[in-house]
Write an enzyme that holds these catalytic residues in place. Sequence first.
Site, short mmCIF file in Angstrom:
data_model
loop_
_atom_site.label_atom_id
_atom_site.label_comp_id
_atom_site.label_asym_id
_atom_site.label_seq_id
_atom_site.Cartn_x
_atom_site.Cartn_y
_atom_site.Cartn_z
N GLN A 90 -47.27 26.60 57.57
CA GLN A 90 -47.18 28.01 57.21
C GLN A 90 -45.73 28.48 57.26
O GLN A 90 -45.01 28.21 58.22
CB GLN A 90 -47.99 28.86 58.19
CG GLN A 90 -47.95 30.35 57.87
CD GLN A 90 -48.96 31.11 58.70
OE1 GLN A 90 -48.63 31.59 59.78
NE2 GLN A 90 -50.18 31.21 58.21
N THR A 121 -42.35 40.09 63.49
CA THR A 121 -43.81 40.03 63.52
C THR A 121 -44.47 40.71 62.33
O THR A 121 -43.97 41.73 61.80
CB THR A 121 -44.35 40.67 64.81
OG1 THR A 121 -45.79 40.70 64.75
CG2 THR A 121 -43.87 42.11 64.97
N GLU A 122 -45.61 40.16 61.94
CA GLU A 122 -46.46 40.78 60.93
C GLU A 122 -46.94 42.15 61.40
O GLU A 122 -47.37 42.99 60.61
CB GLU A 122 -47.63 39.86 60.66
CG GLU A 122 -48.40 40.13 59.39
CD GLU A 122 -49.36 38.98 59.11
OE1 GLU A 122 -50.58 39.22 59.19
OE2 GLU A 122 -48.90 37.88 58.82
N PHE A 165 -53.68 43.52 60.69
CA PHE A 165 -52.86 42.33 60.46
C PHE A 165 -53.26 41.69 59.14
O PHE A 165 -54.37 41.89 58.64
CB PHE A 165 -53.05 41.31 61.61
CG PHE A 165 -51.79 41.04 62.37
CD1 PHE A 165 -51.25 41.99 63.21
CD2 PHE A 165 -51.12 39.82 62.25
CE1 PHE A 165 -50.09 41.75 63.92
CE2 PHE A 165 -49.96 39.57 62.95
CZ PHE A 165 -49.43 40.54 63.81
N SER A 183 -53.41 32.50 66.08
CA SER A 183 -52.78 31.46 66.91
C SER A 183 -53.02 31.72 68.39
O SER A 183 -53.40 30.82 69.14
CB SER A 183 -51.29 31.35 66.62
OG SER A 183 -50.63 32.57 66.91
N GLY A 242 -47.59 26.02 77.80
CA GLY A 242 -47.64 27.27 77.05
C GLY A 242 -49.00 27.91 77.19
O GLY A 242 -49.74 27.64 78.16
N ARG A 299 -50.64 35.20 54.81
CA ARG A 299 -49.21 34.86 54.87
C ARG A 299 -48.76 33.97 53.72
O ARG A 299 -47.64 34.11 53.23
CB ARG A 299 -48.91 34.20 56.21
CG ARG A 299 -48.93 35.19 57.35
CD ARG A 299 -48.70 34.52 58.68
NE ARG A 299 -48.65 35.52 59.74
CZ ARG A 299 -48.57 35.23 61.04
NH1 ARG A 299 -48.56 33.96 61.42
NH2 ARG A 299 -48.52 36.19 61.94
N LEU A 308 -38.14 35.38 64.20
CA LEU A 308 -39.38 35.98 63.74
C LEU A 308 -39.37 37.50 63.78
O LEU A 308 -38.95 38.11 64.77
CB LEU A 308 -40.55 35.46 64.59
CG LEU A 308 -41.94 36.04 64.30
CD1 LEU A 308 -42.40 35.62 62.91
CD2 LEU A 308 -42.93 35.58 65.36
N SER A 313 -52.03 27.61 75.67
CA SER A 313 -53.25 26.80 75.75
C SER A 313 -53.25 25.93 77.00
O SER A 313 -54.29 25.76 77.65
CB SER A 313 -53.41 25.93 74.49
OG SER A 313 -52.30 25.09 74.31
N HIS A 354 -43.79 31.79 57.49
CA HIS A 354 -43.99 33.20 57.82
C HIS A 354 -43.17 34.03 56.85
O HIS A 354 -42.00 33.74 56.60
CB HIS A 354 -43.56 33.49 59.25
CG HIS A 354 -44.08 34.79 59.78
ND1 HIS A 354 -43.60 36.01 59.34
CD2 HIS A 354 -45.03 35.07 60.71
CE1 HIS A 354 -44.24 36.98 59.98
NE2 HIS A 354 -45.12 36.44 60.82
N ARG A 369 -53.19 29.75 58.27
CA ARG A 369 -53.63 30.50 59.46
C ARG A 369 -53.42 31.99 59.26
O ARG A 369 -52.36 32.41 58.79
CB ARG A 369 -52.86 30.04 60.69
CG ARG A 369 -53.21 30.85 61.94
CD ARG A 369 -52.48 30.37 63.16
NE ARG A 369 -51.05 30.57 63.14
CZ ARG A 369 -50.43 31.74 63.34
NH1 ARG A 369 -51.14 32.84 63.56
NH2 ARG A 369 -49.12 31.81 63.32
N HIS A 409 -42.97 28.35 60.15
CA HIS A 409 -43.49 29.07 61.32
C HIS A 409 -44.55 28.30 62.11
O HIS A 409 -44.52 28.29 63.33
CB HIS A 409 -44.07 30.40 60.85
CG HIS A 409 -44.60 31.28 61.93
ND1 HIS A 409 -43.81 31.74 62.97
CD2 HIS A 409 -45.84 31.80 62.15
CE1 HIS A 409 -44.53 32.50 63.77
NE2 HIS A 409 -45.76 32.55 63.30
#
Length: 590
Positions: A242, A256-257, A121, A405, A18, A288, A254, A20, A244, A400, A355
Site C-alpha cells: 500500500q 494521517t488519513e 476514514f 491495521s 509492537g 487508499r 506520514l 500485536s 499511503h 488495506r 506505507h
Amino acid sequence: MLKALPVRKFDAVIVGAGGSGLRAALELSHAGLKVAALSKVFPTRSHTVAAQGGVGAALGNMGEDNWHWHMYDTVKGSDWLGDQDAIEFMCKMAPEVVIELEHFGMPFDRNDNGTIYQRPFGGHSQNFGEKPVQRSCCAADRTGHAMLHALYQRNVLAKTQFFVEWMALDIIKDAEGRVLGVTAMEMETGEIVIFQGKATLFATGGAGRIYAYSTNAFINTGDGLGMAARAGFPIEDSEFWQFHPTGVAGAGVLITEGVRGEGGILLNKDGERFMERYAPTMKDLASRDVVSRAMATEIKEGRGAGEHADYILLKLDHLGPEVINKRLPGIREIAKKFANVDPVKEPIPVVPTCHYHMGGIPTNYRGEVVVPKGADKASVVAGFYAAGECGCASIHGANRLGTNSLTDLLVMGKSSGMSIIEFLKSDGLTHPELPKDAGEYSVARVARLDAQKDGASVDATRAEIQRTMQGHCGVFRFPDLMEQGVAKIRALEGNIGRLQITDKSKVFNTARIEALELENLYEVARATMVSAEARKETRGSHDRADFHARDDVNWLKHSLWYKEGDRLDYKAVNLKPLSVDSFAPKARVY
C-alpha cells in the site's frame, strides 16, 4: 566443534514488541505463562507508535453502524482478495478489543456523553456504501503512541519479561518441522543466545524500507519474513504494497488519513478538488489505492503543485485552528517540522508513499502459521504463530482500509495468544529436545560477516535495492520495468552473500545489525518483485499498465513465494465467512 550456545527457556517466545506482540504477550502473561518478548528497540518505540488516525470498530458511537458493514467495507477494500472468514472474525471482535483497550487505560478522545469519539476514514461506509461512517476510534492523531504505552504498562503489571535491544536471527526447527524458538543477538554484547519456546510468535512488523520513499521507521526491515523465508516457509501476497496517499513530499513522514476524515481535501495546482472526478461518492475518503493512483495520475499529467509539479496539496486551513489543535495537533507539528508550512494557514505538500505490506507469513484467523499440503489444503505448523503486519491471515487482501491495521494487530494479537494457550494445554506441556546443530547456522552467518574482506557495501547494496523497488514496482507497474526489476534484484544476491562491515567490535555494533537487517530486506524485496511480475492483472494496490482489469477467473488467488528457486505457488481465496452469507466479487467503485 562449535561451542554450545546458551539456552533460555520460556513457555512462549514473542519476537517483536509492537502492538500485536504486546497484545499477545498480555494474553499469555495473564494466563500465568512465562513469556519472553524480544525487541530491537524499547517497546514504546516500536513502529506502532507512528499510527495516527485510529482503530476501526463498529461501536456506533457517532451514528448507526454494525460489524456487517465493517466486514463488507473490508472485503470490498481488499478487492475481494481478503479471506472472508478472517475478515468476519476481525470485524466481529473489533468492538471487544477496543473496549478492552479502553479498560487497560487507553486515553481515547471522548464525546460529550463520555463515549469514545469516532471519525470517518477512507473506504468505510454506512449501510453497504451509502455514505461515510464514523468508525475510527482515536486519541487525537497519536493513537498508536497511546496504544503502545497502555499495552506496555499492562504488560509490566502482568510481569511479561522483555529483552530490549535484542535482534532475532533465525528460526529453530526440529526434523518434523515444529518450530522450537529462535536464535537472537544481544546488541549490547554481541552474544548469540537460543530462546527456546514451547510456542513462538512472530510480531516483527513491516518491511517498508525496501522502498526508497517510505513512511516506515528504519527498523522496519522485514526481519520476521526474512527468517521465515530462510527456514523454508512461504511469503504470501508479497506483491501487494500500500502506498499511503499523504506522505510529506520530500520527507515521507506520514500525514494521517484522519486529516481527510476531519474534513481535509486534496487539491491539484489549479485548486481543483480532483477526487470528485475519480471517486464521485466517497471523494477524498475513497480507499487508499484509489486515492494514491488518482494523485499519481494528476502529477503524471502535469497538474501537480510546486516548482517541479511533483506533489499534491492537502488543504485543512478551512477546518479552523480549534479543530486542528484539538484533533490534529501532531499533524500540525509534523507539517511545520518536515514541510515548513503551518496547516492552519496553508496546505501541506504530499505525495503517495510506501506505507504497508498486505502480505506476510501465511496464517489463519487464529494466528497459526499454515503451509500448503495437497490441493487447496493447509497444514498448521506446530508451535509457530504470526500476528500484525508480518502475518497474513489475508484480512487486507490486495488493499488495506485505514484504521484496520490497528484493529488487525489487536484482534490477531489476542487471537494468537488464545491459540497458544490452547496449544500449550493440549500439546505443549514440555519443551521438545533441540536439534544438536541448533544455532550453528546463525553463528556461521555472523562469522562470515565478520570475516568478509573485499566484499559488498551494506549501504550501497541497500540503496540499490530501494532504487530498484521504487523505480520498478511502484504505484503503477509496467511489464518491461518489472522484468528488469526482477533481473536487478536477482543480480544483487551475490552482494548479499558477501556483505562486508569494517567494524568488527562486539559492543553495540550497529553496522553488524544493519547488515543482518539487509539480508532480511533482500528476501522481502525479491519476494515482492517476483510475485508482482508474475501477477497478470490489476487488483487493489497492484496496478499493471498491460492488464487494466481485475481477473477473477484466473487470479482470484493468493501467491506464495518460496526462497528456494524463487518458486511461486498459489492457493484459493476463502470466500466463505464463518457465520454470514458470502460477499460475492463485483466491481469496486467509490
